[in-house]
Design a protein around this motif. Structure first.
Motif, PDB file in Angstrom:
ATOM      1  N   PHE A 133       9.540   0.584  -8.201  1.00  0.00           N
ATOM      2  CA  PHE A 133       8.708   0.337  -7.029  1.00  0.00           C
ATOM      3  C   PHE A 133       8.193   1.674  -6.532  1.00  0.00           C
ATOM      4  N   ALA A 134       6.929   1.681  -6.082  1.00  0.00           N
ATOM      5  CA  ALA A 134       6.346   2.873  -5.467  1.00  0.00           C
ATOM      6  C   ALA A 134       6.019   2.559  -4.016  1.00  0.00           C
ATOM      7  N   LEU A 135       6.460   3.428  -3.117  1.00  0.00           N
ATOM      8  CA  LEU A 135       6.215   3.263  -1.687  1.00  0.00           C
ATOM      9  C   LEU A 135       5.104   4.201  -1.227  1.00  0.00           C
ATOM     10  N   TYR A 136       4.102   3.612  -0.517  1.00  0.00           N
ATOM     11  CA  TYR A 136       3.017   4.377   0.086  1.00  0.00           C
ATOM     12  C   TYR A 136       3.039   4.112   1.588  1.00  0.00           C
ATOM     13  N   THR A 137       2.507   5.053   2.357  1.00  0.00           N
ATOM     14  CA  THR A 137       2.376   4.803   3.788  1.00  0.00           C
ATOM     15  C   THR A 137       1.164   5.540   4.345  1.00  0.00           C
ATOM     16  N   VAL A 138       0.508   4.889   5.324  1.00  0.00           N
ATOM     17  CA  VAL A 138      -0.616   5.494   6.038  1.00  0.00           C
ATOM     18  C   VAL A 138      -0.514   5.074   7.498  1.00  0.00           C
ATOM     19  N   THR A 139      -1.285   5.731   8.338  1.00  0.00           N
ATOM     20  CA  THR A 139      -1.459   5.263   9.714  1.00  0.00           C
ATOM     21  C   THR A 139      -2.828   4.612   9.797  1.00  0.00           C
ATOM     22  N   GLY A 140      -2.870   3.427  10.410  1.00  0.00           N
ATOM     23  CA  GLY A 140      -4.121   2.694  10.513  1.00  0.00           C
ATOM     24  C   GLY A 140      -4.308   1.742   9.352  1.00  0.00           C
ATOM     25  N   GLU A 141      -5.549   1.297   9.153  1.00  0.00           N
ATOM     26  CA  GLU A 141      -5.840   0.357   8.073  1.00  0.00           C
ATOM     27  C   GLU A 141      -5.606   1.012   6.720  1.00  0.00           C
ATOM     28  N   ILE A 142      -5.183   0.187   5.779  1.00  0.00           N
ATOM     29  CA  ILE A 142      -4.922   0.705   4.440  1.00  0.00           C
ATOM     30  C   ILE A 142      -5.881   0.032   3.460  1.00  0.00           C
ATOM     31  N   GLY A 143      -6.532   0.813   2.652  1.00  0.00           N
ATOM     32  CA  GLY A 143      -7.514   0.279   1.703  1.00  0.00           C
ATOM     33  C   GLY A 143      -7.220   0.715   0.297  1.00  0.00           C
ATOM     34  N   GLU A 144      -8.055   0.282  -0.614  1.00  0.00           N
ATOM     35  CA  GLU A 144      -7.837   0.563  -2.026  1.00  0.00           C
ATOM     36  C   GLU A 144      -7.737   2.050  -2.305  1.00  0.00           C
ATOM     37  N   CYS A 145      -8.528   2.838  -1.612  1.00  0.00           N
ATOM     38  CA  CYS A 145      -8.527   4.265  -1.890  1.00  0.00           C
ATOM     39  C   CYS A 145      -7.252   4.958  -1.424  1.00  0.00           C
ATOM     40  N   ALA A 146      -6.432   4.233  -0.666  1.00  0.00           N
ATOM     41  CA  ALA A 146      -5.155   4.803  -0.267  1.00  0.00           C
ATOM     42  C   ALA A 146      -4.240   5.021  -1.457  1.00  0.00           C
ATOM     43  N   PHE A 147      -4.579   4.386  -2.601  1.00  0.00           N
ATOM     44  CA  PHE A 147      -3.726   4.459  -3.786  1.00  0.00           C
ATOM     45  C   PHE A 147      -4.350   5.276  -4.920  1.00  0.00           C
ATOM     46  N   ALA A 148      -5.452   5.946  -4.639  1.00  0.00           N
ATOM     47  CA  ALA A 148      -6.195   6.626  -5.696  1.00  0.00           C
ATOM     48  C   ALA A 148      -5.543   7.921  -6.145  1.00  0.00           C
ATOM     49  N   ASP A 149      -4.822   8.588  -5.262  1.00  0.00           N
ATOM     50  CA  ASP A 149      -4.076   9.773  -5.650  1.00  0.00           C
ATOM     51  C   ASP A 149      -2.706   9.694  -4.976  1.00  0.00           C
ATOM     52  N   ALA A 150      -1.991  10.786  -4.959  1.00  0.00           N
ATOM     53  CA  ALA A 150      -0.625  10.759  -4.426  1.00  0.00           C
ATOM     54  C   ALA A 150      -0.543  11.110  -2.951  1.00  0.00           C
ATOM     55  N   ALA A 151      -1.664  11.217  -2.268  1.00  0.00           N
ATOM     56  CA  ALA A 151      -1.647  11.664  -0.877  1.00  0.00           C
ATOM     57  C   ALA A 151      -0.745  10.807   0.001  1.00  0.00           C
ATOM     58  N   ASN A 152      -0.686   9.497  -0.294  1.00  0.00           N
ATOM     59  CA  ASN A 152       0.093   8.594   0.543  1.00  0.00           C
ATOM     60  C   ASN A 152       1.366   8.094  -0.134  1.00  0.00           C
ATOM     61  N   LEU A 153       1.662   8.645  -1.301  1.00  0.00           N
ATOM     62  CA  LEU A 153       2.852   8.230  -2.040  1.00  0.00           C
ATOM     63  C   LEU A 153       4.095   8.894  -1.447  1.00  0.00           C
ATOM     64  N   VAL A 154       5.110   8.068  -1.175  1.00  0.00           N
ATOM     65  CA  VAL A 154       6.331   8.568  -0.539  1.00  0.00           C
ATOM     66  C   VAL A 154       7.450   8.751  -1.541  1.00  0.00           C
ATOM     67  N   GLU A 155       7.748   7.709  -2.319  1.00  0.00           N
ATOM     68  CA  GLU A 155       8.825   7.816  -3.289  1.00  0.00           C
ATOM     69  C   GLU A 155       8.712   6.717  -4.327  1.00  0.00           C
ATOM     70  N   VAL A 156       9.467   6.906  -5.403  1.00  0.00           N
ATOM     71  CA  VAL A 156       9.579   5.917  -6.463  1.00  0.00           C
ATOM     72  C   VAL A 156      11.045   5.541  -6.584  1.00  0.00           C
ATOM     73  N   VAL A 157      11.310   4.248  -6.657  1.00  0.00           N
ATOM     74  CA  VAL A 157      12.678   3.752  -6.731  1.00  0.00           C
ATOM     75  C   VAL A 157      12.813   2.850  -7.940  1.00  0.00           C
ATOM     76  N   ALA A 158      13.923   2.977  -8.634  1.00  0.00           N
ATOM     77  CA  ALA A 158      14.157   2.150  -9.810  1.00  0.00           C
ATOM     78  C   ALA A 158      14.572   0.749  -9.413  1.00  0.00           C
ATOM     79  N   MET A 159      14.097  -0.227 -10.192  1.00  0.00           N
ATOM     80  CA  MET A 159      14.515  -1.629 -10.051  1.00  0.00           C
ATOM     81  C   MET A 159      14.981  -2.057 -11.427  1.00  0.00           C
ATOM     82  N   ARG A 160      16.268  -2.249 -11.586  1.00  0.00           N
ATOM     83  CA  ARG A 160      16.811  -2.559 -12.899  1.00  0.00           C
ATOM     84  C   ARG A 160      17.219  -4.024 -13.001  1.00  0.00           C
ATOM     85  N   PRO A 161      17.436  -4.538 -14.196  1.00  0.00           N
ATOM     86  CA  PRO A 161      17.636  -5.982 -14.392  1.00  0.00           C
ATOM     87  C   PRO A 161      18.713  -6.606 -13.515  1.00  0.00           C
ATOM     88  N   ASP A 162      19.773  -5.890 -13.206  1.00  0.00           N
ATOM     89  CA  ASP A 162      20.851  -6.462 -12.411  1.00  0.00           C
ATOM     90  C   ASP A 162      20.595  -6.373 -10.909  1.00  0.00           C
TER      91      ASP A 162
END
Length: 551
Positions: free
Chosen positions: A486-515
């Protein structure tokens, strides 16, 4: 990143109010979630402006070497809890400096860091080959690496059986191998090289078909039984040449050389078979597991081949290690290649600039990612090169150049201890200038699969330190399609497609495993009414879903 590194040169459409109104669902903690079912994040042609200093995808790895206790464990014989603590600290280092992958050596010298039915426990764990360390280091390392949000690449050495006595190993004496060791049971499989010196080592002979089948089977046990993300080889195939010494494989050439007119072509064929066959076996077992090789940085010099690099290296993989690394890229046998370009940009005979540009051309229009092996261990140490000895930005300049080239997808640093030591603050400079935000691992669409459906945000809960976001996958995918990150992003205000275009709003990546049924992501900061979170799911090929959005 060879573990003998001291001898290196020889080696925006908005998600509009209507969509939001249509998609809401009440959740615990007062959060609401909306999903962009199109999965259209970071699509080419959307018109989003991106910041090249904040790439969304970039491989950032650390080699964790176990041979001769270069990195982990720091010495043999430590108790299990101390060994675990040491590994966890390397993961903390990786997170501190913005890395996203650990390349951990688990088959260093004809042995294993897991309970293998094929080979003995490694002496680098306990000091005694064959002795159970009291836990499963491979299982532990994989689980903890994933918990840290990093990929785990199992670094394996196919043919090396021992290190030299000078390196603290048993050298070329097979009687010092544990009883039942395959090399001791099959002495005809083994070659001493060089002979009769404190540098002597034992190698499995790549020219014997039974040897190839054995080493592939031994390595496949890790692939079949552990949740690794990729398998990784370094630069050891046939051994590095020693002056006036011959690798004694005349008998094997006579028996298995077939129609080959010369031994060099036959040797390259042997290594080709290893790479092709092992890669096929990996994909037959687990198609999503990557296969990468980190060779010595020079394929061939231009003086020997018009298509070679404009270098004057004393060693070339094609001619001296019998590893036709360029062929492996062109034939599609690898998922990534990580040449060890361990030289300064100004070094005339083997310039970093020259070699990275050569490899960039080799990896154009192929399904093989290109990561660059970086010599962190040389910083502040290499007396022969003032750039390494004195310039804290030599490595940072390498990263900057990597990003300027179309086909370079990231960098790997040798080794974990050097990253921790941070000589001349060189690693800190890289973090502060280039790794200010996390990055997703580059996607591998050639592995198949499809984008996952957006995940479900189950709750957003605030405390005095920030927010916890609880997430679960929208579906139970299988194989490559399993939502494993899972990848977590965050912004203040409305969030649009361009919020995901680079890493500016990327907070962290967390593993999700089968169990795992759910995953918990974390944002640290003060609560505000306009804070919005978005979470995407990524499958084993790092293909990204559309976002689930909370408000």
């Amino acid at each position: 990143m060879s573990d003998k590194r001291p001898f290196a040169l020889s080696r925006r459409t908005m998600l509009g109010a209507a969509a939001v109104a249509a998609g809401g669902a009440g959740l615990a903690g007062g959060a609401f979630v909306y999903a962009n079912e199109t999965g259209a994040t970071n699509r080419p042609g959307t018109g989003c402006d991106t910041n090249p200093a904040l790439p969304k995808r970039e491989f950032r790895g650390s080699w964790i070497a176990t041979t001769a206790n270069v990195d982990w464990p720091s010495k043999p014989g430590l108790d299990a809890e101390t060994q675990k603590e040491e590994y966890l600290r390397f993961l903390e280092d990786a997170k501190t400096y913005g890395l996203n992958a650990a390349v951990t050596q688990v088959r260093p010298t004809g042995d294993a860091f897991w309970p293998s039915p094929h080979e003995p426990w490694s002496r680098w764990l306990t000091g005694e080959q064959g002795q159970d360390p009291g836990y499963d280091p491979l299982k532990f390392a994989i689980e903890e690496t994933h918990k840290a949000g990093l990929e785990f690449h199992a670094w394996l050495n196919p043919y090396r059986v021992t290190m030299s006595t000078a390196a603290g190993d048993v050298g070329a004496d097979p009687t010092k191998l544990v009883d039942g060791h395959p090399a001791r049971e099959n002495p005809n499989w083994v070659v001493e090289y060089p002979k009769n010196s404190d540098a002597s080592q034992l190698y499995y002979n790549p020219g014997i078909p039974e040897v190839r089948e054995f080493v592939i089977g031994a390595m496949m046990h890790a692939v079949d039984n552990y949740d690794i993300d990729a398998v990784h080889f370094d630069d050891y195939f046939y051994p590095y040449p020693v002056d006036d010494e011959e690798f004694d494989d005349d008998d094997a050439f006579a028996e298995y050389g077939g129609d080959f007119e010369n031994k060099a072509d036959w040797r390259r064929h042997n290594i080709d078979l290893l790479i092709k066959d092992f890669g096929s076996r990996i994909k037959a077992s687990k198609p999503w597991v990557g296969f990468g090789v980190s060779p010595f940085g020079v394929w061939r010099n231009k003086a020997d081949d018009d298509e070679g690099s404009d270098t004057e290296s004393g060693v070339a993989t094609y001619d001296d290690l019998y590893a036709d690394t360029r062929k492996w890229v062109r034939e599609g046998w690898l998922d990534y290649i990580a040449p060890q370009i361990y030289w300064a940009m100004s070094l005339e005979i083997a310039s970093y600039t020259t070699l990275i540009e050569w490899w960039n051309d080799v990896c154009a229009d192929v399904d093989c990612a290109l990561y660059i092996g970086e010599a962190a261990y040389k910083v502040g140490v290499d007396e022969a090169s003032p750039e390494w000895k004195e310039d804290p930005k030599e490595l940072a300049n390498h990263v900057a150049m990597s990003r300027e080239l179309d086909n370079v997808d990231g960098n790997i640093y040798f080794s974990a201890t050097s990253i921790r030591e941070d000589a001349l603050n060189a690693i800190t400079i890289i973090r502060d200038e280039h790794y200010t935000k996390p990055a997703l691992v580059p996607e591998s669409t050639h592995l198949g699969g499809k984008k996952p459906k957006p995940p479900r945000i189950k709750a957003v809960e605030w405390d005095d330190k920030g927010a916890s976001i609880t997430v679960q996958p929208a579906e139970e995918g299988k194989g490559v399609n399993a939502a494993t990150w899972f990848a977590l992003y965050t912004v203040t205000g409305e969030i649009g497609e361009c919020a995901f275009a680079d890493a500016a709003n990327l907070v962290e990546v967390v593993a999700m495993r089968p169990d795992d049924a759910i995953a918990d992501l974390r944002w640290t900061g003060e609560r505000t009414d306009d804070r919005v979170f978005a979470v995407t799911a990524l499958n084993r090929a790092w293909q990204e879903s559309g976002p689930a959005i909370s408000s």
